[in-house]
Motif scaffolding. Sequence first.
Motif, PDB file in Angstrom:
ATOM      1  N   SER A  84      17.208 -71.488 -32.724  1.00 10.96           N
ATOM      2  CA  SER A  84      17.764 -72.835 -32.856  1.00 10.96           C
ATOM      3  C   SER A  84      16.711 -73.907 -33.143  1.00 10.96           C
ATOM      4  N   SER A  85      15.416 -73.564 -33.037  1.00 13.59           N
ATOM      5  CA  SER A  85      14.394 -74.612 -33.176  1.00 13.59           C
ATOM      6  C   SER A  85      13.283 -74.294 -34.164  1.00 13.59           C
ATOM      7  N   TYR A  86      13.199 -73.062 -34.714  1.00 16.27           N
ATOM      8  CA  TYR A  86      12.052 -72.720 -35.553  1.00 16.27           C
ATOM      9  C   TYR A  86      12.023 -73.519 -36.862  1.00 16.27           C
ATOM     10  N   THR A  87      13.190 -73.975 -37.338  1.00 17.48           N
ATOM     11  CA  THR A  87      13.214 -74.760 -38.578  1.00 17.48           C
ATOM     12  C   THR A  87      12.579 -76.145 -38.403  1.00 17.48           C
ATOM     13  N   LYS A  88      12.390 -76.570 -37.139  1.00 19.21           N
ATOM     14  CA  LYS A  88      11.806 -77.886 -36.861  1.00 19.21           C
ATOM     15  C   LYS A  88      10.294 -77.813 -36.619  1.00 19.21           C
ATOM     16  N   PHE A  89       9.733 -76.614 -36.711  1.00 25.15           N
ATOM     17  CA  PHE A  89       8.296 -76.478 -36.463  1.00 25.15           C
ATOM     18  C   PHE A  89       7.494 -77.172 -37.573  1.00 25.15           C
ATOM     19  N   THR A  90       6.471 -77.907 -37.200  1.00 23.53           N
ATOM     20  CA  THR A  90       5.585 -78.583 -38.157  1.00 23.53           C
ATOM     21  C   THR A  90       4.149 -78.540 -37.637  1.00 23.53           C
ATOM     22  N   LEU A  91       3.203 -78.864 -38.502  1.00 22.77           N
ATOM     23  CA  LEU A  91       1.794 -78.966 -38.127  1.00 22.77           C
ATOM     24  C   LEU A  91       1.429 -80.449 -37.942  1.00 22.77           C
ATOM     25  N   PRO A  92       0.503 -80.746 -37.078  1.00 24.55           N
ATOM     26  CA  PRO A  92       0.109 -82.154 -36.892  1.00 24.55           C
ATOM     27  C   PRO A  92      -0.522 -82.721 -38.158  1.00 24.55           C
ATOM     28  N   SER A  93      -0.337 -84.016 -38.371  1.00 23.61           N
ATOM     29  CA  SER A  93      -0.903 -84.698 -39.538  1.00 23.61           C
ATOM     30  C   SER A  93      -1.551 -86.001 -39.091  1.00 23.61           C
ATOM     31  N   LYS A  94      -2.386 -86.593 -39.964  1.00 25.85           N
ATOM     32  CA  LYS A  94      -3.083 -87.839 -39.658  1.00 25.85           C
ATOM     33  C   LYS A  94      -2.112 -88.996 -39.525  1.00 25.85           C
ATOM     34  N   SER A  95      -0.913 -88.866 -40.132  1.00 29.66           N
ATOM     35  CA  SER A  95       0.065 -89.948 -40.009  1.00 29.66           C
ATOM     36  C   SER A  95       0.550 -90.124 -38.578  1.00 29.66           C
ATOM     37  N   GLU A  96       0.330 -89.111 -37.762  1.00 32.73           N
ATOM     38  CA  GLU A  96       0.733 -89.195 -36.371  1.00 32.73           C
ATOM     39  C   GLU A  96      -0.326 -89.888 -35.498  1.00 32.73           C
ATOM     40  N   GLY A  97      -1.451 -90.314 -36.101  1.00 36.78           N
ATOM     41  CA  GLY A  97      -2.462 -91.046 -35.354  1.00 36.78           C
ATOM     42  C   GLY A  97      -3.721 -90.262 -35.063  1.00 36.78           C
ATOM     43  N   PHE A  98      -3.837 -89.059 -35.619  1.00 38.32           N
ATOM     44  CA  PHE A  98      -5.041 -88.257 -35.394  1.00 38.32           C
ATOM     45  C   PHE A  98      -6.150 -88.718 -36.340  1.00 38.32           C
ATOM     46  N   ASP A  99      -7.379 -88.795 -35.816  1.00 38.10           N
ATOM     47  CA  ASP A  99      -8.517 -89.180 -36.656  1.00 38.10           C
ATOM     48  C   ASP A  99      -8.985 -88.028 -37.528  1.00 38.10           C
ATOM     49  N   GLU A 100      -8.954 -86.834 -36.973  1.00 37.44           N
ATOM     50  CA  GLU A 100      -9.460 -85.674 -37.714  1.00 37.44           C
ATOM     51  C   GLU A 100      -8.719 -84.427 -37.249  1.00 37.44           C
ATOM     52  N   LEU A 101      -8.389 -83.525 -38.207  1.00 41.93           N
ATOM     53  CA  LEU A 101      -7.693 -82.266 -37.909  1.00 41.93           C
ATOM     54  C   LEU A 101      -8.548 -81.110 -38.382  1.00 41.93           C
ATOM     55  N   LYS A 102      -8.788 -80.149 -37.498  1.00 45.38           N
ATOM     56  CA  LYS A 102      -9.566 -78.952 -37.835  1.00 45.38           C
ATOM     57  C   LYS A 102      -8.786 -77.706 -37.409  1.00 45.38           C
ATOM     58  N   TYR A 103      -8.847 -76.694 -38.276  1.00 52.36           N
ATOM     59  CA  TYR A 103      -8.190 -75.416 -38.003  1.00 52.36           C
ATOM     60  C   TYR A 103      -9.266 -74.335 -37.937  1.00 52.36           C
ATOM     61  N   GLU A 104      -9.264 -73.624 -36.837  1.00 55.17           N
ATOM     62  CA  GLU A 104     -10.265 -72.585 -36.665  1.00 55.17           C
ATOM     63  C   GLU A 104      -9.933 -71.340 -37.481  1.00 55.17           C
ATOM     64  N   TRP A 105      -8.653 -71.055 -37.762  1.00 54.10           N
ATOM     65  CA  TRP A 105      -8.246 -69.795 -38.383  1.00 54.10           C
ATOM     66  C   TRP A 105      -7.908 -69.920 -39.864  1.00 54.10           C
ATOM     67  N   ALA A 106      -7.783 -71.202 -40.409  1.00 51.93           N
ATOM     68  CA  ALA A 106      -7.506 -71.389 -41.833  1.00 51.93           C
ATOM     69  C   ALA A 106      -7.716 -72.845 -42.184  1.00 51.93           C
TER      70      ALA A 106
END
Length: 254
Positions: free
Chosen positions: A42-64
């Motif tokens: 019931s909820s997997y279609t709403k999954f998203t990744l964080p973005s800078k528009s949400e107020g983050f200064d920097e986003l880093k991914y260790e695996w990709a």
Amino acid sequence: EEEEEEEEKEEQPPKVELTDEEKKLTFMKHEVTDLMPSVLNSSYTKFTLPSKSEGFDELKYEWAKNNKADEYLKKWILERKLSMPVEDLQPSAWFNQQWAKFQQTTKSWHIKVGEYKALMARKAADKAAKEAMKRAAAERKAAEKKAKEEAKKAKAEARKAALEAKKAAEEAAKAAQEQTEGSEKNDDDAEGEKKEADSEKKEGEGDNKHDEKDKKDGEDEKKGEDAKAMEVDKEGEKEEDQEDEEEKKEEEEE
């Protein structure tokens, strides 16, 4: 003892080698999942990744990297859409409208098919009834024709019997006449040779009278039989003419 301890220290532990499939995996699969299947569906279609528009200064991914992470998430959601049921899915108003139209159209098709089948059954029944009537008429006509032929044959046999009776009567009359002529000749011979006594002569005259009477009766009987045979012939010819006229009328009516 010291030597054994040194040997153990010198031995190196075994190295772990991953298979090709394990090397391709980015995340380890666990037997126990983080979410219940019903919650995940019931909820997997709403999954998203964080973005800078949400107020983050920097986003880093260790695996990709960022792009590959987005692609992986989209692919993972599409795979779940193909394999997992959607329990809270509800048809739209447009679908309900189209579904109602389809049901109505299908119903009209079934009605038309039923009407067509009934029409074909009625046509088949009418055709069978006509064939039965035609067959009955043919049988009746054949029976009437056979009856007429038998009646005609019986009349012909009766006429033939009448002719045979007439012929037999003529032969009998002819034999009686010959017998009478023979008796007359015998009387003439008797008179030429000798004259009998008066009593014998009278008796002879009486016999002659009797023979003449028989001859006359035979002639009258022959005339009556001839007239009767002629009447039978006339009646037979008249009946044949009537039958021919009736047959012609029936053929004209048909």
